[in-house]
Write an enzyme that holds these catalytic residues in place. Structure first.
Site, PDB file in Angstrom:
ATOM      1  N   LYS A   1       1.010  -1.203  -0.020  1.00 60.65           N
ATOM      2  CA  LYS A   1       0.098  -0.082   0.096  1.00 60.65           C
ATOM      3  C   LYS A   1       1.104   1.372  -0.106  1.00 60.65           C
ATOM      4  O   LYS A   1       2.010   1.227   0.659  1.00 60.65           O
ATOM      5  CB  LYS A   1      -0.643   0.071   1.325  1.00 60.65           C
ATOM      6  CG  LYS A   1      -1.838  -1.020   1.466  1.00 60.65           C
ATOM      7  CD  LYS A   1      -2.831  -0.636   2.545  1.00 60.65           C
ATOM      8  CE  LYS A   1      -3.775  -1.717   2.773  1.00 60.65           C
ATOM      9  NZ  LYS A   1      -4.910  -1.647   2.064  1.00 60.65           N
TER      10      LYS A   1
ATOM     11  N   ARG B   1     -10.565 -11.341   2.519  1.00 57.69           N
ATOM     12  CA  ARG B   1     -11.296 -12.308   1.927  1.00 57.69           C
ATOM     13  C   ARG B   1     -10.943 -13.769   1.947  1.00 57.69           C
ATOM     14  O   ARG B   1     -11.539 -14.704   2.107  1.00 57.69           O
ATOM     15  CB  ARG B   1     -12.133 -11.888   0.854  1.00 57.69           C
ATOM     16  CG  ARG B   1     -10.871 -11.769  -0.343  1.00 57.69           C
ATOM     17  CD  ARG B   1     -11.455 -10.947  -1.431  1.00 57.69           C
ATOM     18  NE  ARG B   1     -11.359  -9.561  -1.354  1.00 57.69           N
ATOM     19  CZ  ARG B   1     -11.912  -8.707  -2.163  1.00 57.69           C
ATOM     20  NH1 ARG B   1     -12.314  -9.149  -3.535  1.00 57.69           N
ATOM     21  NH2 ARG B   1     -11.664  -7.488  -1.782  1.00 57.69           N
TER      22      ARG B   1
HETATM   23  N1  BES Z   1      -8.009  -3.613   4.949  1.00 61.02           N
HETATM   24  C1  BES Z   1      -8.379  -3.328   3.609  1.00 61.02           C
HETATM   25  C2  BES Z   1      -9.533  -2.511   3.282  1.00 61.02           C
HETATM   26  C3  BES Z   1      -9.687  -1.092   4.043  1.00 61.02           C
HETATM   27  C4  BES Z   1      -8.851  -0.141   3.447  1.00 61.02           C
HETATM   28  C5  BES Z   1     -10.846  -1.002   4.953  1.00 61.02           C
HETATM   29  C6  BES Z   1      -9.073   1.319   3.934  1.00 61.02           C
HETATM   30  C7  BES Z   1     -11.130   0.365   5.616  1.00 61.02           C
HETATM   31  C8  BES Z   1     -10.179   1.142   4.979  1.00 61.02           C
HETATM   32  C9  BES Z   1      -8.257  -4.544   2.609  1.00 61.02           C
HETATM   33  O1  BES Z   1      -7.292  -5.586   3.056  1.00 61.02           O
HETATM   34  C10 BES Z   1      -7.678  -4.043   1.237  1.00 61.02           C
HETATM   35  O2  BES Z   1      -6.756  -3.619   1.285  1.00 61.02           O
HETATM   36  N2  BES Z   1      -8.878  -3.922   0.287  1.00 61.02           N
HETATM   37  C11 BES Z   1      -8.612  -3.756  -1.044  1.00 61.02           C
HETATM   38  C12 BES Z   1      -8.972  -4.880  -1.973  1.00 61.02           C
HETATM   39  C13 BES Z   1      -8.413  -4.476  -3.528  1.00 61.02           C
HETATM   40  C14 BES Z   1      -7.245  -4.828  -3.640  1.00 61.02           C
HETATM   41  C15 BES Z   1      -9.370  -5.573  -4.240  1.00 61.02           C
HETATM   42  C16 BES Z   1      -9.244  -2.267  -1.404  1.00 61.02           C
HETATM   43  O3  BES Z   1     -10.532  -2.202  -0.781  1.00 61.02           O
HETATM   44  O4  BES Z   1      -8.668  -1.499  -1.824  1.00 61.02           O
HETATM   45 MN    MN Z   2      -5.595  -5.367   2.271  1.00 65.32          MN
END
Ligand code: BES
Ligand code: MN
Ligand code: ZN
Length: 463
Positions: free
Chosen positions: A241, A315
């Site tokens: 990230k 997931r």
């Molecule tokens: N933990 C994150 C989701 C998240 C990010 C929740 C910011 C609340 C605030 C999750 O693991 C994630 O990174 N999801 C990605 C999925 C994508 C790569 C398909 C997202 O939501 O960008």
């Molecule tokens: Mn993530």
């Protein structure tokens, strides 16, 4: 931190709640001195305004609390918390001005206002305490606030002190407090016991991935199983990230923190259910052993998953935990997770979306959300989007291209792993209060657990 009311035998300073349009009436039979004091202090009974009334010796005898216009309250509730937060250390009680129906929420607000994340503070603040009105269920309100404090503490604690080891310790402590049975499958034992995706996501961390499993209650009672995402820190893995997105990722175990808060409530209030709480606890980290984009994982259920983004890790760990939950065909599975940024984009930080195929469950959740002041909003398990989560090379894609309906496609992914449970709800939580509001401190947030508690009581607890 335990949430506690002041004892019943203590002397308390009464608080009169005054509506803005009722101030003149209230003042009409008071002394000239009180009238002058109220005027000179500019007290108009605006929502959240506080004025203490001293006696001639300078001691506080009463408190006036502004309750504003009825329409102010629709902007958000828990306003009694803003009053508690403004009062000096002493014991108070509700005097006049609150309706019977407002006492429960006002009392809960008061306790919620007492929360402080002070683990790293060398000094702690003062407390205005409340002697509860005899007509409320004080034990229930204390349990509700204690659950919320537990959830906030778990989320607020940084990953350096809330990695998989510490989350396991907190989980064992919770189980110990309620005589629940706790078992843990950890490290390579995850492979031996067929939890391949929990292992794959967590294996790059120094702290081994694990599945935490708690059971409580009587086997013959309705089976309610809570599954919470316990990603103690989410770097994104090899699909790292950017700094701005990683900044808050200590909260990525917010689903498990909320599920633990709800488990505390179910056990403290001794609901007649057989509770199970499952938390896949991992750190989504980076090392030579990290799982990679385009790896294909075989899940516990046997479905294969092409990894198209290692940042869609929640997931994966949830899928294996949900598969286990589903194996005993429980009456109700509740999944809680900080699963997608898309949920926050769709509804903002304060209104978590929930997904279920049961309209009657959905209605019950929506109603409880209003009665418990615990906002949630239904989004659809939109069947026509199923093809989006199917890639070329495997059964499922963990991160479909395009990003359309990201909260929905993540929910559809999870649903593939739940077949036998009577009812299933998945809540995509934000787990964080970005700007403090009455009763809600900045930081880790408890979301949806009061609404879900109410639903479990209504639908699964019959004597
Ligand atoms: N933990 C994150 C989701 C998240 C990010 C929740 C910011 C609340 C605030 C999750 O693991 C994630 O990174 N999801 C990605 C999925 C994508 C790569 C398909 C997202 O939501 O960008
Ligand atoms: Mn993530
Ligand atoms: Zn995550």
């Amino acid at each position: 931190m335990q949430a506690k009311f002041a004892g019943n035998s203590q002397d308390a300073i009464p608080i009169d709640f005054i509506k803005a349009d009722g101030l003149d009436t209230w003042l009409s039979d008071k002394s000239g001195q009180i009238n002058a004091w109220v005027k000179s202090n500019g007290f108009t009974a605006a929502l959240g305004q506080v004025l203490t009334l001293p006696d001639t010796g300078g001691n506080i005898t009463r408190v006036l609390a502004g309750w504003g216009q009825a329409s102010d309250h629709s902007k958000g509730r828990y306003w009694a918390a803003s009053i508690a937060a403004k009062l000096p250390e002493a014991v108070y009680e509700f005097g006049s001005g609150l309706e019977q129906s407002e006492l429960h929420e006002a009392s809960l607000s008061w306790l919620l206002a007492q929360y402080a994340f002070d683990r790293y503070k060398t000094k702690s603040g003062s407390l205005a305490r409340l002697k509860p009105d005899t007509s409320i269920n004080a034990e229930r309100v204390e349990a509700l606030a204690t659950a919320e404090f537990l959830t906030r503490d778990l989320i607020n604690t940084p990953a350096s002190d809330m990695g998989p080891d510490a989350l396991e310790a907190a989980f064992r402590k919770l189980g110990g407090e309620h005589d629940a049975k706790v078992s843990v499958i950890k490290g390579d034992a995850l492979l031996e016991n067929n939890f391949p995706m929990i292992h794959a996501v967590g294996r790059a961390s120094d702290q081994q991935p694990r599945l935490l499993d708690m059971t409580w209650g009587n086997d013959t009672d309705p089976k309610v199983t809570l599954v919470g995402k316990g990603v103690c820190f989410d770097t994104g893995g090899l699909n790292i990230k950017p700094g701005s997105s990683m900044g808050l990722m200590k909260k990525d175990m917010g689903g498990s923190a909320n599920a633990m808060g709800l488990a505390h409530l179910i056990m403290a209030l001794k609901l007649k259910v057989r509770l199970r709480l499952l938390v896949p606890a991992v750190e989504n980290s980076i090392s030579a052993g990290a799982f990679r984009p385009q790896d294909v994982l075989t899940s516990r259920k046997g479905l294969t998953v092409e990894i198209n983004n290692t940042d869609a890790e929640g997931r994966l760990v949830l899928a294996d935990a949900l598969t286990l939950a589903d194996e005993e065909s429980p009456d109700f599975i509740v999944c809680m997770a900080t699963l997608t940024g898309a949920a926050r984009v769709a509804l903002g930080p304060d209104v978590p979306p929930f997904f279920t195929d049961s309209d009657s469950l959905a209605n019950a959740i929506s109603n409880a959300s209003v009665s418990e002041t615990d906002p949630v909003w239904r989004l659809p398990f939109w069947d026509p989007y199923e093809p989006i989560i199917e890639p070329d090379v495997a059964d499922l894609d963990n991160a479909p291209k395009g990003g359309f309906g990201g909260a929905i496609t993540a929910a559809l992914f999870l649903r593939r792993f739940v077949e036998h449970a009577d009812e299933f709800v998945h809540l995509d939580l934000y787990g964080w209060t970005p700007v403090a509001k009455p009763g809600r401190t900045h930081g880790g947030a408890c979301q949806s657990i009061r609404a879900i508690l109410r639903v479990i009581e209504e639908r699964h607890c019959h004597d």
